[in-house]
Design a protein around this motif. Structure first.
Motif, mmCIF file in Angstrom:
data_model
loop_
_atom_site.group_PDB
_atom_site.id
_atom_site.type_symbol
_atom_site.label_atom_id
_atom_site.label_comp_id
_atom_site.label_asym_id
_atom_site.label_seq_id
_atom_site.Cartn_x
_atom_site.Cartn_y
_atom_site.Cartn_z
ATOM 1 N N TYR A 112 39.556 73.573 3.752
ATOM 2 C CA TYR A 112 40.758 74.208 4.289
ATOM 3 C C TYR A 112 40.638 75.695 3.981
ATOM 4 C CZ TYR A 112 42.400 69.346 3.722
ATOM 5 O OH TYR A 112 42.526 67.976 3.747
ATOM 6 N N HIS A 122 48.773 60.126 6.899
ATOM 7 C CA HIS A 122 47.822 59.069 7.249
ATOM 8 C C HIS A 122 47.631 58.130 6.056
ATOM 9 C CE1 HIS A 122 45.208 61.809 5.017
ATOM 10 N NE2 HIS A 122 44.422 60.765 4.801
ATOM 11 N N SER A 137 39.397 61.354 -5.261
ATOM 12 C CA SER A 137 39.508 62.639 -4.584
ATOM 13 C C SER A 137 39.409 63.795 -5.569
ATOM 14 C CB SER A 137 40.852 62.642 -3.848
ATOM 15 O OG SER A 137 41.351 63.923 -3.686
ATOM 16 N N PHE A 146 50.528 67.847 -2.613
ATOM 17 C CA PHE A 146 50.095 66.596 -1.992
ATOM 18 C C PHE A 146 51.290 65.644 -2.060
ATOM 19 C CE2 PHE A 146 47.282 62.719 -1.935
ATOM 20 C CZ PHE A 146 46.542 63.050 -0.814
ATOM 21 N N LEU A 161 47.672 69.393 -6.637
ATOM 22 C CA LEU A 161 46.255 69.109 -6.890
ATOM 23 C C LEU A 161 45.581 70.394 -7.353
ATOM 24 C CD1 LEU A 161 45.510 66.810 -3.801
ATOM 25 C CD2 LEU A 161 46.083 66.126 -6.137
ATOM 26 N N MET A 169 43.153 56.722 -5.827
ATOM 27 C CA MET A 169 44.059 55.750 -5.202
ATOM 28 C C MET A 169 43.339 54.413 -5.150
ATOM 29 S SD MET A 169 45.340 57.691 -1.786
ATOM 30 C CE MET A 169 45.550 59.461 -1.720
ATOM 31 N N LEU A 181 48.764 66.476 3.177
ATOM 32 C CA LEU A 181 48.591 67.770 2.516
ATOM 33 C C LEU A 181 49.369 68.758 3.386
ATOM 34 C CD1 LEU A 181 46.547 69.136 0.257
ATOM 35 C CD2 LEU A 181 45.460 70.019 2.319
ATOM 36 N N ARG A 191 40.386 75.879 -0.033
ATOM 37 C CA ARG A 191 40.345 74.697 -0.900
ATOM 38 C C ARG A 191 39.348 73.714 -0.314
ATOM 39 N NH1 ARG A 191 42.993 69.673 -0.225
ATOM 40 N NH2 ARG A 191 43.085 68.446 -2.134
ATOM 41 N N THR A 195 36.570 63.234 -0.869
ATOM 42 C CA THR A 195 37.054 61.881 -1.138
ATOM 43 C C THR A 195 35.862 60.927 -1.158
ATOM 44 O OG1 THR A 195 37.660 61.607 1.187
ATOM 45 C CG2 THR A 195 39.431 62.155 -0.325
ATOM 46 N N ARG A 197 34.315 57.286 -1.402
ATOM 47 C CA ARG A 197 34.779 55.998 -0.897
ATOM 48 C C ARG A 197 33.734 54.910 -1.083
ATOM 49 N NH1 ARG A 197 38.105 57.632 3.733
ATOM 50 N NH2 ARG A 197 38.928 59.652 3.106
HETATM 51 C C1 MD6 Z 1 43.114 66.286 0.771
HETATM 52 N N1 MD6 Z 1 43.045 63.921 0.808
HETATM 53 O O1 MD6 Z 1 43.357 66.199 -0.443
HETATM 54 C C2 MD6 Z 1 43.189 65.080 1.633
HETATM 55 N N2 MD6 Z 1 42.743 60.376 0.905
HETATM 56 O O2 MD6 Z 1 42.833 67.357 1.299
HETATM 57 C C3 MD6 Z 1 43.182 62.676 1.281
HETATM 58 O O3 MD6 Z 1 43.502 62.444 2.426
HETATM 59 C C4 MD6 Z 1 42.928 61.558 0.357
HETATM 60 O O4 MD6 Z 1 43.103 62.865 -1.604
HETATM 61 C C5 MD6 Z 1 42.473 59.304 0.144
HETATM 62 C C6 MD6 Z 1 42.377 59.384 -1.219
HETATM 63 C C7 MD6 Z 1 42.577 60.577 -1.818
HETATM 64 C C8 MD6 Z 1 42.870 61.710 -1.032
#
Ligand code: MD6
Ligand code: FE
Length: 201
Positions: A112, A122, A137, A146, A161, A169, A181, A191, A195, A197
């Motif tokens: 970002y 989402h 993350s 967040f 964050l 999560m 976000l 930033r 993530t 997975r």
């Molecule tokens: C973000 N993060 O932090 C977007 N998804 O920019 C996410 O969408 C996210 O932080 C799943 C698990 C942790 C996350």
């Protein structure tokens, strides 16, 4: 991070229907800036393409996708294949696996450029993801807000964050909660979010 912290995970931020743990900053002060700089320089960042309200849209934020195998990234219109791990990502993966006690085989990165770039509501509930698997993350660079929102009750949980922090999560979180976000005018610097997975396909 204190040596002891990794064995005492923080409490669950969600009141029900899922599990979210905020570990705070999990790396040394010099390490945070070093990881951020290496990621900016070494990752082949590219704009993402997705379909919104039936129309193709190119995102301002940039993404990259890595994994153990050339997994397909399904968000994108043009299906992208995961790139093989590079040292900076392998180091971060080892760190989050140690902190969270869970294994990961892929990583989605988002860049970002400023607070104007954001991520809408989402859930990460793609069928390729291990059911109830953990998603870890890492945040680097500008601190950003967040938010979690329960799908039925619309209850919200907000947190910040921080630079060098880890959020994990797991469990039923994706089934019952969305996250976002939000955009903010007060952040002008970039930033990076990673993530990690576990894919099953
Ligand atoms: C973000 N993060 O932090 C977007 N998804 O920019 C996410 O969408 C996210 O932080 C799943 C698990 C942790 C996350
Ligand atoms: Fe997400």
């Amino acid at each position: 991070m204190d040596l002891f912290d990794q064995f005492t995970p923080p409490g669950n931020l969600l009141p029900c229907d899922g599990d979210v743990r905020y570990y705070g900053v999990v790396m040394g002060h010099g390490q945070t800036d070093d990881f951020f700089r290496r990621l900016l320089e070494e990752i082949p960042w590219a704009h993402d393409e997705l379909v919104m309200f039936g129309r193709p849209v190119v995102t301002r934020r940039k993404v990259a996708w890595y994994g153990d195998r050339p997994f397909a990234y399904t968000y994108s219109r043009a299906t992208k294949q995961a790139l093989p791990w590079v040292p900076v990502l392998a180091e971060l993966k080892a760190l989050v696996e140690q902190c969270s006690g869970e294994p990961y085989n892929s990583c989605l990165l988002n860049l970002y450029h400023s607070g104007e770039e954001a991520m809408g509501w989402h859930s990460d509930d793609e069928p390729e993801l291990k059911k109830h698997g953990a998603i870890a993350s890492v945040s680097l660079g500008a601190p950003r807000r967040f938010v979690f929102r329960h799908k039925q009750s619309k209850d919200q949980i907000k947190l910040m964050l921080e630079h060098g922090s880890l959020l994990v999560m797991s469990g039923a979180t994706q089934a019952f909660w969305q996250h976002s976000l939000p955009a903010t005018k007060t952040v002008q610097s970039p930033r990076i979010n990673l993530t990690f997975r576990a894919m099953v396909a």
